[in-house]
Design a protein around this motif. Structure first.
Motif, PDB file in Angstrom:
ATOM      1  N   ASN A  62     -43.052 -85.375 -60.106  1.00  0.00           N
ATOM      2  CA  ASN A  62     -41.789 -85.243 -60.847  1.00  0.00           C
ATOM      3  C   ASN A  62     -41.848 -85.853 -62.244  1.00  0.00           C
ATOM      4  N   GLY A  63     -43.022 -86.260 -62.683  1.00  0.00           N
ATOM      5  CA  GLY A  63     -43.162 -86.799 -64.031  1.00  0.00           C
ATOM      6  C   GLY A  63     -42.801 -88.265 -64.167  1.00  0.00           C
ATOM      7  N   GLY A  64     -42.336 -88.886 -63.085  1.00  0.00           N
ATOM      8  CA  GLY A  64     -41.967 -90.296 -63.126  1.00  0.00           C
ATOM      9  C   GLY A  64     -43.169 -91.211 -62.963  1.00  0.00           C
ATOM     10  N   LYS A  65     -42.936 -92.500 -63.119  1.00  0.00           N
ATOM     11  CA  LYS A  65     -44.027 -93.476 -63.086  1.00  0.00           C
ATOM     12  C   LYS A  65     -44.720 -93.536 -61.725  1.00  0.00           C
ATOM     13  N   ASP A  66     -43.936 -93.430 -60.635  1.00  0.00           N
ATOM     14  CA  ASP A  66     -44.517 -93.531 -59.293  1.00  0.00           C
ATOM     15  C   ASP A  66     -45.426 -92.353 -58.985  1.00  0.00           C
ATOM     16  N   SER A  67     -44.953 -91.139 -59.289  1.00  0.00           N
ATOM     17  CA  SER A  67     -45.787 -89.972 -59.008  1.00  0.00           C
ATOM     18  C   SER A  67     -46.960 -89.894 -59.983  1.00  0.00           C
ATOM     19  N   THR A  68     -46.837 -90.501 -61.163  1.00  0.00           N
ATOM     20  CA  THR A  68     -47.975 -90.567 -62.091  1.00  0.00           C
ATOM     21  C   THR A  68     -49.077 -91.450 -61.511  1.00  0.00           C
ATOM     22  N   VAL A  69     -48.684 -92.572 -60.920  1.00  0.00           N
ATOM     23  CA  VAL A  69     -49.662 -93.423 -60.228  1.00  0.00           C
ATOM     24  C   VAL A  69     -50.343 -92.641 -59.117  1.00  0.00           C
ATOM     25  N   LEU A  70     -49.551 -91.951 -58.315  1.00  0.00           N
ATOM     26  CA  LEU A  70     -50.107 -91.209 -57.181  1.00  0.00           C
ATOM     27  C   LEU A  70     -51.042 -90.095 -57.655  1.00  0.00           C
ATOM     28  N   LEU A  71     -50.700 -89.440 -58.751  1.00  0.00           N
ATOM     29  CA  LEU A  71     -51.576 -88.398 -59.301  1.00  0.00           C
ATOM     30  C   LEU A  71     -52.970 -88.949 -59.555  1.00  0.00           C
ATOM     31  N   HIS A  72     -53.046 -90.101 -60.190  1.00  0.00           N
ATOM     32  CA  HIS A  72     -54.361 -90.645 -60.542  1.00  0.00           C
ATOM     33  C   HIS A  72     -55.079 -91.227 -59.325  1.00  0.00           C
TER      34      HIS A  72
END
Length: 372
Positions: free
Chosen positions: A60-70
């Motif tokens: 969703n472009g938020g900080k939490d899902s950005t962490v999960l992406l990486h």
């Protein structure tokens, strides 16, 4: 039907991933290293339990899902998730370098333009196979599952999120929802853990977080966090008429970056309460949002203990604490002065806990208070 974005592969699909792993391994924060290893293990187990095409990632472009992406990228490229799975009598490697997990994005007219821009740029840079859904989370998944064999979805849910109640790292979907496994690799991560990872690994994140936003929903219910507020002067326009008697330019409120928030409990202080009985529901990136309400998100009761205050001594500590809480967006539901009697204090705390998010007990000297 969802629209599929066709994305060109980059020449170096794994670019930056080993740097991320090395950054985590080389950082002095043992807590972060442990959290990352635990999250990678959950990812690894998921890809052992499900076929590659049965797994999706909700971004969703938020900080939490950005962490999960990486973390997903790191698991794939580093070989944490690369394994052989059995398909009947055959064996095949399900995950190879350059092949990305199906990614779901819930597009909404109420999303911040910065979130949309960051999401699409991230998809381009990391070659994400992204499904764009323009429905609410439940309906969108129902439609997607009719055409895709998805059985498990990676989510950036953390303890403390409104939808995290009762969830574990592996949590079957609730009754009435399409059946799938919710996989929450960073469920036990704190606000501090999230920012430690993003800063240590030096990965891009949505620029709204540098403007004082600490938790991002829709444009209707999200404001910068007042706990990060900084007052600064407007630049003086010499050609403009100055209406102030003193000749000083008016103050403009600016905000420090989200990673400077000291108290992670205030992460959602910029999110407005959802209006009760509102009929105009919209979905913002998989999270149901309603039109905003202007009342504070949290409420507190302030209890000042001290027999001397019951006499002629002024209650300065209760006034100061109330002022500080209001400054960061809290409302004061109740303030009382109590005698130094344990039974009276216990009874008052229990009573106020029923209708306040926190109950703060402090003394006349304004020492660190107890929160209930």
């Amino acid at each position: 039907m969802p629209r599929v974005v066709a994305l060109d592969c980059e020449k170096k699909a794994g670019r930056g991933v080993m740097e991320i792993l090395n950054a985590v391994e080389g950082c002095s924060d043992k807590r972060l290293r442990t959290k990352c290893k635990q999250a990678l293990y959950v990812i690894d187990r998921t890809l052992a339990l499900y076929k590659f095409e049965e797994v999706a990632f909700s971004f969703n472009g938020g900080k939490d899902s950005t962490v999960l992406l990486h973390l997903l990228r790191a698991a794939c490229v580093a070989g944490e998730a690369k394994r052989t799975i059995h398909i009947g009598a055959e064996e095949s490697t399900c995950l190879e370098l350059g092949k990305s997990i199906r990614t779901i994005y819930f597009e909404s007219p109420s999303a911040f333009p910065e979130i949309d821009s960051f999401t699409y740029e991230t998809a381009r840079v990391y070659n994400l196979e992204m499904e764009i859904l323009r429905q609410d989370f439940k309906s969108g998944l129902s439609a997607l599952f009719k055409t895709k064999p998805i059985k498990a979805v990676f989510l950036g849910t953390r303890i403390g999120d409104p939808n995290a109640v009762g969830q574990e790292q592996f949590a079957p979907s609730s009754a009435g929802w399409p059946p799938f496994m919710r996989v929450n690799p960073i469920l036990n991560w704190s606000y501090r853990d999230v920012w430690e990872f993003l800063l240590v690994c030096k990965v891009p994140y949505c620029k709204l977080y540098d403007q004082g936003y600490t938790s991002i929903g829709s444009v209707h219910d999200t404001l910068p966090n007042e706990a990060l507020s900084v007052e600064s002067h407007f630049e003086q326009d010499k050609s403009a008429h100055n209406d102030t008697a003193s000749g000083v330019a008016p103050l403009k409120e600016t905000y420090r970056p989200a990673y400077l928030l000291r108290d992670g409990r205030l992460e959602r202080a910029g999110r407005l309460k959802r209006e009760k009985n509102c009929k105009n529901e919209v979905s913002s990136n998989g999270v149901l949002d309603l039109h905003a309400r202007t009342e504070p998100l949290f409420s507190a009761s302030v209890l000042v203990v001290g027999d001397e205050i019951l006499g002629e001594v002024e209650d300065q500590s209760g006034v100061l604490l109330s002022k500080e809480l209001r400054a960061i967006g809290w409302s004061i539901r109740h303030r009382a002065i109590l005698a130094n009697d344990i039974d009276s204090i216990s009874e008052e705390v229990e009573q106020r806990s029923n209708n306040s998010d926190i109950v703060s007990c402090t003394s006349t000297t304004f020492q660190p208070c107890n929160l209930y």
